[in-house]
Motif scaffolding. Sequence first.
Motif, PDB file in Angstrom:
ATOM      1  N   ARG A 175      20.539   8.341  15.010  1.00  0.00           N
ATOM      2  CA  ARG A 175      19.527   7.560  14.280  1.00  0.00           C
ATOM      3  C   ARG A 175      19.374   8.121  12.883  1.00  0.00           C
ATOM      4  NH1 ARG A 175      15.604   4.466  17.405  1.00  0.00           N
ATOM      5  NH2 ARG A 175      14.499   4.244  15.450  1.00  0.00           N
ATOM      6  N   LEU A 176      19.357   7.261  11.888  1.00  0.00           N
ATOM      7  CA  LEU A 176      19.183   7.725  10.515  1.00  0.00           C
ATOM      8  C   LEU A 176      17.899   7.149   9.931  1.00  0.00           C
ATOM      9  CD1 LEU A 176      22.837   7.284   9.177  1.00  0.00           C
ATOM     10  CD2 LEU A 176      21.788   9.356  10.082  1.00  0.00           C
ATOM     11  N   LYS A 177      17.317   7.935   9.024  1.00  0.00           N
ATOM     12  CA  LYS A 177      16.059   7.516   8.406  1.00  0.00           C
ATOM     13  C   LYS A 177      16.169   7.513   6.898  1.00  0.00           C
ATOM     14  CE  LYS A 177      12.362   8.737  11.567  1.00  0.00           C
ATOM     15  NZ  LYS A 177      12.011  10.029  12.139  1.00  0.00           N
ATOM     16  N   GLY A 178      15.406   6.633   6.263  1.00  0.00           N
ATOM     17  CA  GLY A 178      15.313   6.627   4.810  1.00  0.00           C
ATOM     18  C   GLY A 178      14.140   7.476   4.356  1.00  0.00           C
ATOM     19  N   GLY A 179      14.009   7.638   3.032  1.00  0.00           N
ATOM     20  CA  GLY A 179      12.989   8.507   2.450  1.00  0.00           C
ATOM     21  C   GLY A 179      11.573   8.140   2.868  1.00  0.00           C
ATOM     22  N   GLY A 180      11.324   6.857   3.138  1.00  0.00           N
ATOM     23  CA  GLY A 180       9.984   6.441   3.536  1.00  0.00           C
ATOM     24  C   GLY A 180       9.806   6.460   5.047  1.00  0.00           C
ATOM     25  N   GLY A 181      10.752   7.076   5.762  1.00  0.00           N
ATOM     26  CA  GLY A 181      10.651   7.162   7.211  1.00  0.00           C
ATOM     27  C   GLY A 181      11.184   5.922   7.913  1.00  0.00           C
ATOM     28  N   GLU A 182      11.643   4.918   7.135  1.00  0.00           N
ATOM     29  CA  GLU A 182      12.119   3.672   7.757  1.00  0.00           C
ATOM     30  C   GLU A 182      13.487   3.862   8.398  1.00  0.00           C
ATOM     31  OE1 GLU A 182      12.166   4.327   4.596  1.00  0.00           O
ATOM     32  OE2 GLU A 182      14.033   3.601   3.726  1.00  0.00           O
ATOM     33  N   ARG A 183      13.763   3.061   9.410  1.00  0.00           N
ATOM     34  CA  ARG A 183      15.060   3.091  10.079  1.00  0.00           C
ATOM     35  C   ARG A 183      16.150   2.626   9.114  1.00  0.00           C
ATOM     36  NH1 ARG A 183      17.670   2.352  15.302  1.00  0.00           N
ATOM     37  NH2 ARG A 183      19.555   3.488  14.848  1.00  0.00           N
ATOM     38  N   THR A 184      17.250   3.360   9.030  1.00  0.00           N
ATOM     39  CA  THR A 184      18.371   2.880   8.220  1.00  0.00           C
ATOM     40  C   THR A 184      19.658   2.919   9.028  1.00  0.00           C
ATOM     41  OG1 THR A 184      18.949   5.040   7.342  1.00  0.00           O
ATOM     42  CG2 THR A 184      17.359   3.762   6.074  1.00  0.00           C
ATOM     43  N   TRP A 185      20.635   2.151   8.599  1.00  0.00           N
ATOM     44  CA  TRP A 185      21.947   2.134   9.244  1.00  0.00           C
ATOM     45  C   TRP A 185      22.988   2.571   8.233  1.00  0.00           C
ATOM     46  CZ3 TRP A 185      21.937   1.242  14.353  1.00  0.00           C
ATOM     47  CH2 TRP A 185      20.851   0.552  14.907  1.00  0.00           C
ATOM     48  N   PRO A 186      23.978   3.373   8.688  1.00  0.00           N
ATOM     49  CA  PRO A 186      25.049   3.745   7.758  1.00  0.00           C
ATOM     50  C   PRO A 186      25.827   2.499   7.342  1.00  0.00           C
ATOM     51  CG  PRO A 186      25.616   4.366  10.009  1.00  0.00           C
ATOM     52  CD  PRO A 186      24.206   3.862  10.046  1.00  0.00           C
ATOM     53  N   ARG A 187      26.382   2.499   6.152  1.00  0.00           N
ATOM     54  CA  ARG A 187      27.123   1.330   5.683  1.00  0.00           C
ATOM     55  C   ARG A 187      28.369   1.099   6.538  1.00  0.00           C
ATOM     56  NH1 ARG A 187      23.991   0.331   3.042  1.00  0.00           N
ATOM     57  NH2 ARG A 187      24.114   1.113   0.941  1.00  0.00           N
TER      58      ARG A 187
ATOM     59  N   CYS B 103      32.775  12.399   7.604  1.00  0.00           N
ATOM     60  CA  CYS B 103      32.157  11.087   7.350  1.00  0.00           C
ATOM     61  C   CYS B 103      31.948  10.342   8.669  1.00  0.00           C
ATOM     62  CB  CYS B 103      33.035  10.252   6.436  1.00  0.00           C
ATOM     63  SG  CYS B 103      33.651  11.129   4.975  1.00  0.00           S
ATOM     64  N   VAL B 104      32.790  10.687   9.651  1.00  0.00           N
ATOM     65  CA  VAL B 104      32.776  10.007  10.951  1.00  0.00           C
ATOM     66  C   VAL B 104      31.421  10.127  11.639  1.00  0.00           C
ATOM     67  CG1 VAL B 104      33.805  10.066  13.262  1.00  0.00           C
ATOM     68  CG2 VAL B 104      35.259  10.279  11.236  1.00  0.00           C
ATOM     69  N   GLU B 105      30.786  11.273  11.438  1.00  0.00           N
ATOM     70  CA  GLU B 105      29.494  11.545  12.052  1.00  0.00           C
ATOM     71  C   GLU B 105      28.533  10.369  11.872  1.00  0.00           C
ATOM     72  OE1 GLU B 105      25.810  14.688  11.312  1.00  0.00           O
ATOM     73  OE2 GLU B 105      27.440  14.516   9.852  1.00  0.00           O
ATOM     74  N   CYS B 106      28.550   9.780  10.684  1.00  0.00           N
ATOM     75  CA  CYS B 106      27.654   8.645  10.432  1.00  0.00           C
ATOM     76  C   CYS B 106      28.400   7.317  10.368  1.00  0.00           C
ATOM     77  CB  CYS B 106      26.899   8.845   9.128  1.00  0.00           C
ATOM     78  SG  CYS B 106      25.756  10.241   9.204  1.00  0.00           S
ATOM     79  N   HIS B 107      29.574   7.317   9.734  1.00  0.00           N
ATOM     80  CA  HIS B 107      30.244   6.031   9.499  1.00  0.00           C
ATOM     81  C   HIS B 107      31.189   5.627  10.626  1.00  0.00           C
ATOM     82  CE1 HIS B 107      28.636   5.365   5.506  1.00  0.00           C
ATOM     83  NE2 HIS B 107      28.806   6.653   5.268  1.00  0.00           N
ATOM     84  N   GLY B 108      31.360   6.492  11.632  1.00  0.00           N
ATOM     85  CA  GLY B 108      32.229   6.136  12.745  1.00  0.00           C
ATOM     86  C   GLY B 108      33.700   6.312  12.385  1.00  0.00           C
ATOM     87  N   LYS B 109      34.535   6.374  13.424  1.00  0.00           N
ATOM     88  CA  LYS B 109      35.933   6.701  13.213  1.00  0.00           C
ATOM     89  C   LYS B 109      36.636   5.678  12.321  1.00  0.00           C
ATOM     90  CE  LYS B 109      39.723   8.666  15.844  1.00  0.00           C
ATOM     91  NZ  LYS B 109      40.496   9.239  14.825  1.00  0.00           N
ATOM     92  N   SER B 110      36.342   4.420  12.503  1.00  0.00           N
ATOM     93  CA  SER B 110      37.035   3.422  11.683  1.00  0.00           C
ATOM     94  C   SER B 110      36.179   2.978  10.500  1.00  0.00           C
ATOM     95  CB  SER B 110      37.418   2.230  12.543  1.00  0.00           C
ATOM     96  OG  SER B 110      36.276   1.769  13.224  1.00  0.00           O
ATOM     97  N   GLY B 111      35.069   3.684  10.253  1.00  0.00           N
ATOM     98  CA  GLY B 111      34.252   3.394   9.067  1.00  0.00           C
ATOM     99  C   GLY B 111      33.282   2.245   9.255  1.00  0.00           C
ATOM    100  N   LYS B 112      33.210   1.714  10.484  1.00  0.00           N
ATOM    101  CA  LYS B 112      32.353   0.549  10.682  1.00  0.00           C
ATOM    102  C   LYS B 112      30.884   0.915  10.857  1.00  0.00           C
ATOM    103  CE  LYS B 112      35.641  -1.262  13.448  1.00  0.00           C
ATOM    104  NZ  LYS B 112      36.156  -2.040  14.565  1.00  0.00           N
ATOM    105  N   GLY B 113      30.602   2.204  10.786  1.00  0.00           N
ATOM    106  CA  GLY B 113      29.204   2.630  10.901  1.00  0.00           C
ATOM    107  C   GLY B 113      28.711   2.568  12.328  1.00  0.00           C
ATOM    108  N   SER B 114      29.667   2.620  13.292  1.00  0.00           N
ATOM    109  CA  SER B 114      29.241   2.571  14.691  1.00  0.00           C
ATOM    110  C   SER B 114      28.436   3.832  14.960  1.00  0.00           C
ATOM    111  CB  SER B 114      30.429   2.442  15.631  1.00  0.00           C
ATOM    112  OG  SER B 114      31.469   3.273  15.220  1.00  0.00           O
ATOM    113  N   ALA B 115      27.150   3.640  15.127  1.00  0.00           N
ATOM    114  CA  ALA B 115      26.201   4.735  15.016  1.00  0.00           C
ATOM    115  C   ALA B 115      26.275   5.692  16.195  1.00  0.00           C
ATOM    116  CB  ALA B 115      24.798   4.164  14.905  1.00  0.00           C
ATOM    117  N   SER B 116      26.242   6.971  15.907  1.00  0.00           N
ATOM    118  CA  SER B 116      26.109   7.944  16.973  1.00  0.00           C
ATOM    119  C   SER B 116      24.784   8.682  16.839  1.00  0.00           C
ATOM    120  CB  SER B 116      27.281   8.930  16.947  1.00  0.00           C
ATOM    121  OG  SER B 116      27.360   9.519  15.675  1.00  0.00           O
TER     122      SER B 116
END
Length: 521
Positions: free
Chosen positions: A183-195, A168-181
């Motif tokens: 870039r993530l995309k949504g289905g419509g190609g839009e920029r998204t951030w992990p929760r 889960c760390v890959e996207c949500h970061g070690k402490s779960g804060k979503g500290s991004a490592s």
Amino acid sequence: MNNLRLGKKMTYKNKLALLALCSALFAAGTAMAKPGNADKGKEVYDKRCTWCHGAEGDGAGAAQDYLNPPPRDFTSGNYKIKTSSFEDMTPNDDDIFRMIRDGMPGTAMPGWSDLLSEQEMWDLAAYLKSFAGFDKPPEKQVDYGTQVKSSAESIEKGKKLFEDGDRCVECHGKSGKGSASKRLKGGGGERTWPRNLTKPWTFIGSSDPKDIYTRISTGIAGTEMPSFADPKSKNVLSVEERWHVANYVESLAKTGMTVNAENTVIKADKVEGELPATTDDKRWNESVPTAFYLVPQIIGEERYFKPSNDTIIVRAMYNDKMVALLMEWDDRTKSIPGDESAEKIADEPIAEDGVAVQLPVVIPTEMRKPYFGMGDESHPVNIWHWKSGTKSEPEAANLLNSLGFKAIEKRDAAAVGLKTVSSYSDGTWKVLMYRPLTTQAADKDIQFAEGKFIPVAFAAWDGSNNSEKGSKHTMTTWYWLLLKPATGSRPLVAALAIMVLFAGGLLWWARSAGRAAGRQH
Ligand code: HEC
Ligand code: HEC
């Protein structure tokens, strides 16, 4: 089960009992699907939903370009919050009904239970399914097995599974804060951030362990959040393991971050000797934190954007010479223009992160409406603005005096003794600002005094999100800073009297800001 038809043959008393039972079940969140009428659903849809979701259900409503996440394209068949198995795209009617009823926090999707009847919401669910051609119920459901109750042991197991193989760390970061490592995309190609998993009030499908378990099992369709029930996943988890992870995620909630609308005063304790010189000084733990909502700035030119900073926590201390304010907020990215790894995950062009404190030059003594924005001609404000710096320029503290948006004077921060210290770690910024209590220029700088309720407001910038810069930022409304005098002194009593006069209006204000925060991001 069809309550409506059954009801016709029942006695009044039985009907009442059945009604009570049904509403109890609804309250518990276990909606029992009722058949909906798609034609009737279309009538409601055309009136209420097309503005965002489009007349054809393809998400291309008039508001489409202004919303992130974008309104769902129902023809795609993607439903983020569902309880049918990851193998089956079709959601249960209950799932659709629930999202229509409750809405999705942190997005533009409102809950409709105040405006629409239950039957209308079932009718809508039936109509929505027709966009994707879902004509049969799903064949497989999420397997819940036996729920593992939360315990220290289960949380510990969950933590390990969360971190193992970067699951889960890959996207949500070690402490779960979503500290991004990445870039993530949504289905419509839009920029998204992990929760940010430490802020459960931002979950679109609730933070109850059972809901978290469901999300881990189904994934979130149309986003990069995968299913961990899928045996094809290299990170697959068993039923029991998923309960441990759900319990761990639930335990991440940072309740100190929760905004309490009644807490409108930052209380600064007086300390003997030196003030803490670092953001991590142990003495900050004894200072009472106050959390505020950050909402998008809506007065300046850059009106519409999806903010990523949503709350800020402030602590304060003072001694006989200086006052210190410690601002702490979660920001998934450390935005340093010119830094290659920072630019890789930022929206282009990257800008600096920042935080600002706004204080009136003259502490008001009589009751009057606090002013919005950046002061006005008769109410000048001091702005202490910290910026995170670029690869070639170090971070900096700026001092501005403002009489409103168009009348801003840049001043010499060092000359008045304004200093900042910052740290960034694992998705959280901490910025400490100091200033002497008094300065040479009483007509230009606020002169701090004990026992007075000093209006204060905050702003923050996330330079990796939508290039937040200048007037494009998030902000709080006005709150209060109080330098707590030694116990029993009289000034506090006088100040309290003023405070009581203000309080009613402010509470209302803070609450509406909170509601605005819920609506806008
Ligand atoms: C102000 C804009 C707006 C309006 C009006 C609106 N929606 Fe939405 N809706 C959204 C957005 C944005 C999303 C996507 C949220 C996300 O992806 O996290 C969404 C998502 C949904 C979903 C998807 C749930 C899921 O699990 O993925 C359903 C169902 C839905 N809306 C139904 C409706 C219905 C029915 C109406 C009218 C009664 C309606 N919406 C009106 C903005 C709106
Ligand atoms: C590849 C990236 C990725 C991985 C790996 C990942 N997630 Fe997520 N997760 C996301 C994204 C993106 C979202 C936000 C989706 C959206 O925009 O609605 C999310 C959202 C969530 C949510 C919020 C649900 C809600 O109701 O809002 C939870 C809880 C969650 N993830 C838990 C986990 C757990 C636990 C794991 C590991 C078992 C995990 N995630 C692994 C990308 C990921």
